[in-house]
Write a protein that holds these residues in place. Structure first.
Motif, short mmCIF file in Angstrom:
data_model
loop_
_atom_site.label_atom_id
_atom_site.label_comp_id
_atom_site.label_asym_id
_atom_site.label_seq_id
_atom_site.Cartn_x
_atom_site.Cartn_y
_atom_site.Cartn_z
N PHE A 139 0.67 -1.03 -0.18
CA PHE A 139 -0.04 0.22 0.02
C PHE A 139 1.31 1.59 0.11
CE2 PHE A 139 -0.15 -1.67 5.04
CZ PHE A 139 0.41 -0.51 5.05
N GLU A 145 -5.81 0.93 1.13
CA GLU A 145 -5.77 0.26 0.26
C GLU A 145 -5.24 -0.85 0.40
OE1 GLU A 145 -3.12 3.27 -3.91
OE2 GLU A 145 -2.21 1.87 -2.18
N VAL A 146 -5.34 -2.37 0.36
CA VAL A 146 -5.17 -3.36 1.55
C VAL A 146 -3.83 -4.23 0.08
CG1 VAL A 146 -7.23 -4.59 0.06
CG2 VAL A 146 -5.63 -5.41 2.67
N PHE A 183 -12.07 -0.71 0.64
CA PHE A 183 -10.53 -0.44 0.24
C PHE A 183 -10.61 -1.39 -0.86
CE2 PHE A 183 -10.39 0.61 4.81
CZ PHE A 183 -9.24 0.78 4.96
N ILE A 202 -2.99 -3.15 6.18
CA ILE A 202 -3.62 -2.12 5.76
C ILE A 202 -2.95 -1.26 6.44
CG2 ILE A 202 -6.19 -2.75 5.56
CD1 ILE A 202 -6.81 -0.90 7.88
N GLY A 206 -5.03 3.90 7.59
CA GLY A 206 -6.68 3.28 6.70
C GLY A 206 -7.61 3.50 7.70
#
Length: 421
Positions: A139, A145-146, A183, A202, A206
């Protein structure tokens, strides 16, 4: 030497029974050595679930509890750690790198972990092995984002670009979801055989973003909700984390820094050495480990008893053979020695065949076992302990062979040259 050749000829004459008996011993020996090797390597793999990390730091509790939730994703922390406390020790001159960890959410039964890019750079497992991406990337600047562990991606059939929603809490079924902030899968890690495979990773930003409009554990309603786009423009520096890992510039300073953390006046914290805590945790499972070993020993004993039964059963059928041997000059102790040698030969063939089966199995399953279970089974010579086990099996075979040998000795004395049919 002539007795040994005679024993081999006798076994060759009864080759079908001899092969089955030796094969039964071989299977039991293979099982014993396989259990011992898996047990040894499982212990080594367990101890190397995390490697290269000098200290794990969390809220003050027990060392096993801290290890369980920070490394194995089992259980929950008793409390969180303030972000400024993490920064205080991350900037310590003795510290080479620091990995923050934030836990508390999940996705369809799998734990979610918030961390930083340092996790992918410095976290190690096994024999100093670093994390590697199978596809995609780690990420980056976007908080939504994951990066998935290999087991998560396989079990849930995710691929790059897929969207997923995280759930609040760690239950398999959660009624509260962060469905307003989905995500995107940007990377999938290679399989490690460790809890990393069962984790969604993450960024700390996040983790902060999905809880930024939460108050007292409850999401805001109506105008109080903050959208994903709005969250991207906010300061997402966390206020607290669950734990952190430290790598030091020098191993010599480990105990000094551990004491400094444990005596930190800013807030109560606990620093543990992963290796020591892993050994403590493994000792709790020692009973199951020993039980598995005892079961495999009984399997070997069953194979040897099968050999004893086969030899004893053939005694009456071989009384004429023994009488003929007496007629050509064999003495009773020759007959007894012959049966002991047969038992030893069967056990020896069984041991050698068992070793062959073990190495064949390791060669065929080595890659699969390592990629799926994190166990590295080396194609190496038996250890000193394994040689001791094999020697014990041969000695046990000699002792068991003495039972039919004694009966044959007495029969040859009683029968002389004329047997009673």
């Amino acid at each position: 030497m002539y007795l040994f050749r005679l024993a081999m000829a006798s076994l060759a004459n009864r080759r079908f029974t001899a092969i089955l008996t030796a094969f039964a011993i071989a299977l039991s020996v293979c099982l014993l050595l396989a259990v011992e090797r898996v047990r040894t390597e499982a212990r080594a793999s367990f101890a190397s679930t995390i490697s290269g990390t000098d200290l794990i730091v969390g809220a003050r509790s027990g060392s096993v509890n801290l290890l369980l939730y920070s490394v194995f994703r089992i259980g929950n922390a008793t409390n969180n750690i303030r972000w400024d406390s993490f920064e205080h020790f991350a900037n310590n001159p003795k510290v080479k790198w620091a990995i923050p960890i934030s836990l508390g959410d999940s996705h369809r039964g799998y734990r979610v972990m918030g961390t930083t890019e340092a996790y992918f750079q410095h976290y190690q497992y096994g024999h100093q092995q670093s994390l590697k991406l199978a596809v995609g990337r780690a990420f980056a600047s976007d908080p939504f984002e994951v990066v998935l562990g290999a087991e998560v991606a396989d079990a849930l059939h995710y691929k790059l670009g897929d969207k997923l929603v995280l759930a609040h809490g760690v239950a398999a079924i959660s009624l509260i979801k962060h469905d307003d902030k989905p995500f995107t899968v940007v990377g999938i890690l290679k399989r490690t055989g460790t809890p990393v495979d069962r984790t969604l990773h993450i960024s700390l930003g996040g983790m902060e973003a999905i809880h930024i409009d939460w108050h007292n554990g409850v999401p805001a309603r109506g105008d109080g909700r903050i959208t994903a786009d709005q969250a991207r423009n906010l300061d997402l520096t966390p206020q607290a984390i669950t734990a952190f890992m430290l790598g030091l510039n020098s191993k010599i300073s480990t105990f000094a820094l551990q004491r400094e953390i444990n005596e930190f006046r800013g807030e109560p914290m606990l620093a543990i050495l992963p290796g020591v805590a892993l050994q403590e945790l493994w000792s709790l499972m020692g009973t199951a480990e020993k039980a598995l070993f005892v079961v495999s020993l009984f399997v070997v004993l069953t194979g040897l008893i099968g050999m004893l039964t086969a030899i004893l059963t053939s005694l009456n059928e071989r009384r004429r053979e023994m009488a003929i041997l007496r007629s050509v000059g064999a003495r009773p102790w020759h007959i007894a020695t012959l049966l002991v040698l047969e038992a030893f030969a069967l056990a020896l063939f069984g041991v050698l065949a068992g070793l062959g089966l073990l190495y064949l199995g390791i060669a065929l399953a080595q890659g699969y076992v390592q990629s799926n279970y994190g166990l590295y089974l080396p194609l190496s010579w038996p250890s000193q302990y394994e040689w001791t086990l094999l020697g014990g099996i041969l000695i046990a075979a000699l002792l068991m062979g003495s039972v039919p040998a004694w009966r044959a000795y007495r029969q040859s004395l009683a029968d002389g040259l004329s047997i009673r049919l």
